[in-house]
Design a protein around this motif. Structure first.
Motif, PDB file in Angstrom:
ATOM      1  N   ALA A  33       7.135  90.121  75.917  1.00 32.44           N
ATOM      2  CA  ALA A  33       7.296  90.980  77.109  1.00 32.44           C
ATOM      3  C   ALA A  33       5.949  90.858  78.052  1.00 32.44           C
ATOM      4  CB  ALA A  33       7.715  92.551  76.879  1.00 32.44           C
ATOM      5  N   ASP A  34       4.914  91.139  77.166  1.00 35.13           N
ATOM      6  CA  ASP A  34       3.451  91.258  78.014  1.00 35.13           C
ATOM      7  C   ASP A  34       3.373  89.820  78.665  1.00 35.13           C
ATOM      8  OD1 ASP A  34       0.764  92.174  78.922  1.00 35.13           O
ATOM      9  OD2 ASP A  34       0.380  90.975  76.772  1.00 35.13           O
TER      10      ASP A  34
ATOM     11  N   SER B 133      14.542  91.711  74.988  1.00 34.83           N
ATOM     12  CA  SER B 133      15.710  91.843  73.826  1.00 34.83           C
ATOM     13  C   SER B 133      17.301  91.232  74.504  1.00 34.83           C
ATOM     14  CB  SER B 133      15.681  93.400  73.279  1.00 34.83           C
ATOM     15  OG  SER B 133      14.842  93.679  72.774  1.00 34.83           O
TER      16      SER B 133
ATOM     17  N   SER C  66       5.229  89.452  68.857  1.00 33.95           N
ATOM     18  CA  SER C  66       6.268  90.619  68.788  1.00 33.95           C
ATOM     19  C   SER C  66       7.229  90.573  69.997  1.00 33.95           C
ATOM     20  CB  SER C  66       5.803  91.936  68.572  1.00 33.95           C
ATOM     21  OG  SER C  66       4.965  92.290  69.398  1.00 33.95           O
ATOM     22  N   ARG C  67       8.257  91.395  69.966  1.00 32.75           N
ATOM     23  CA  ARG C  67       9.137  91.370  71.278  1.00 32.75           C
ATOM     24  C   ARG C  67       8.125  92.211  72.304  1.00 32.75           C
ATOM     25  NH1 ARG C  67      12.150  88.807  68.770  1.00 32.75           N
ATOM     26  NH2 ARG C  67      14.487  89.173  68.631  1.00 32.75           N
ATOM     27  N   ALA C  68       7.299  92.992  72.116  1.00 36.38           N
ATOM     28  CA  ALA C  68       6.262  93.778  72.949  1.00 36.38           C
ATOM     29  C   ALA C  68       5.355  92.656  73.442  1.00 36.38           C
ATOM     30  CB  ALA C  68       5.551  94.947  72.164  1.00 36.38           C
ATOM     31  N   GLU C  69       4.756  91.783  72.428  1.00 33.02           N
ATOM     32  CA  GLU C  69       3.983  90.774  73.136  1.00 33.02           C
ATOM     33  C   GLU C  69       4.613  89.809  73.830  1.00 33.02           C
ATOM     34  OE1 GLU C  69       0.309  90.624  69.709  1.00 33.02           O
ATOM     35  OE2 GLU C  69       2.481  90.038  69.127  1.00 33.02           O
TER      36      GLU C  69
ATOM     37  N   THR D 161      10.020  93.777  80.781  1.00 34.35           N
ATOM     38  CA  THR D 161      10.023  94.728  79.760  1.00 34.35           C
ATOM     39  C   THR D 161      10.350  94.306  78.455  1.00 34.35           C
ATOM     40  OG1 THR D 161      12.354  95.428  80.499  1.00 34.35           O
ATOM     41  CG2 THR D 161      10.679  96.192  81.857  1.00 34.35           C
ATOM     42  N   ILE D 162      10.396  95.258  77.226  1.00 33.32           N
ATOM     43  CA  ILE D 162      10.657  94.828  75.967  1.00 33.32           C
ATOM     44  C   ILE D 162      12.408  94.766  76.097  1.00 33.32           C
ATOM     45  CG2 ILE D 162      10.927  95.877  73.722  1.00 33.32           C
ATOM     46  CD1 ILE D 162       8.384  96.916  74.122  1.00 33.32           C
ATOM     47  N   GLU D 163      13.127  95.832  76.874  1.00 32.90           N
ATOM     48  CA  GLU D 163      14.581  95.867  76.906  1.00 32.90           C
ATOM     49  C   GLU D 163      14.900  94.586  77.503  1.00 32.90           C
ATOM     50  OE1 GLU D 163      12.587  99.765  76.318  1.00 32.90           O
ATOM     51  OE2 GLU D 163      12.156  98.170  77.858  1.00 32.90           O
TER      52      GLU D 163
END
Length: 240
Positions: free
Chosen positions: A195-196, A206, A190-193, A201-203
């Motif tokens: 980013a991690d 994106s 996912s975008r969150a993963e 950051t997720i932003e």
């Protein structure tokens, strides 16, 4: 079945398996594969399934036959960090350790071929080529870890995201030819993963996906389906 795959003498479990040719099993003779197949089993695991727990007793190893495996490390305060991804025909597990040091989770639906730890370690003492293949994979993972240190430490946000997509593109399909330029795949994280994994950051992740799409480097459908019309453009953006 492909005409160029020699299956005479091989067990049915292994005859059409891609890992037999490109993974550790390629170091085994037909007789050794037959012996290993007697205690091996193929299994499927859905996205999000735990395959190996952190600090868990290791009773078996696996070859990844399809899909993507996510490796994570848990900190003492409960925070979790993604430390790597594995693709077909990678070997899941750490030989000669009775306890796992990482957790392994199915990042996508996966298919695995699993075999007892004792059987593999016994064969390693009998078949030097098997130990050699495992050493080669370990060294490959070491090289990848060093490259990823460079990505995290020196590359720009755009280069980091491009490097991540490029890694997936080069590994997601084990039948992909080196000269192939076009490829389509679903992102396993996912975008969150992402980013991690990238320390962003997720932003920011994106924004970089939007930038790569606007510049015509990638196309995205349904948020996670990526299409590369020319993988060389992505490689140029990655800083490699």
């Amino acid at each position: 079945m492909r005409d160029d795959v020699h299956t005479t003498g091989y067990p049915a479990l292994c005859a059409s398996c891609e890992a037999r040719h490109r993974g550790i099993c390629g170091a085994l003779t037909a007789e050794q594969l037959t012996l290993l197949a007697k205690s091996s089993s193929k299994r499927k695991a859905g996205e999000g399934s735990e395959l190996i727990g952190d600090a868990q007793n290791v009773e078996s190893y696996s070859n990844v036959l399809s899909g993507v495996v996510k490796l994570t490390k848990m900190l003492s305060d409960g925070r979790q960090q993604i430390v790597g991804l594995q693709f077909a025909p990678d070997f899941v597990g750490r030989p000669f350790r009775t306890e796992s040091t990482l957790a392994a989770e199915a990042a996508t639906d996966v298919e695995l071929c699993s075999f007892p730890r004792a059987a593999v370690e016994r064969m390693m003492t009998e078949q030097p080529d098997l130990e050699h293949r495992l050493l080669r994979q370990t060294l490959k993972e070491l090289d990848q870890a060093r490259d990823w240190m460079l990505t995290l430490g020196r590359k720009t946000a755009t280069e980091k995201v491009a490097s991540f997509i490029l890694m997936i593109a080069r590994n997601i399909d084990p039948t992909m030819k080196p000269e192939q330029r076009t490829i389509a795949f679903d992102l396993p994280l996912s975008r969150a993963e992402i980013a991690d994994f990238l320390g962003l950051t997720i932003e920011t992740v994106s924004r970089q996906f939007t930038r790569l799409r606007t510049e015509g480097v990638i196309r995205i459908e349904h948020n996670r389906h990526v299409i590369l019309d020319d993988i060389r453009k992505l490689a140029a953006c990655s800083g490699d």
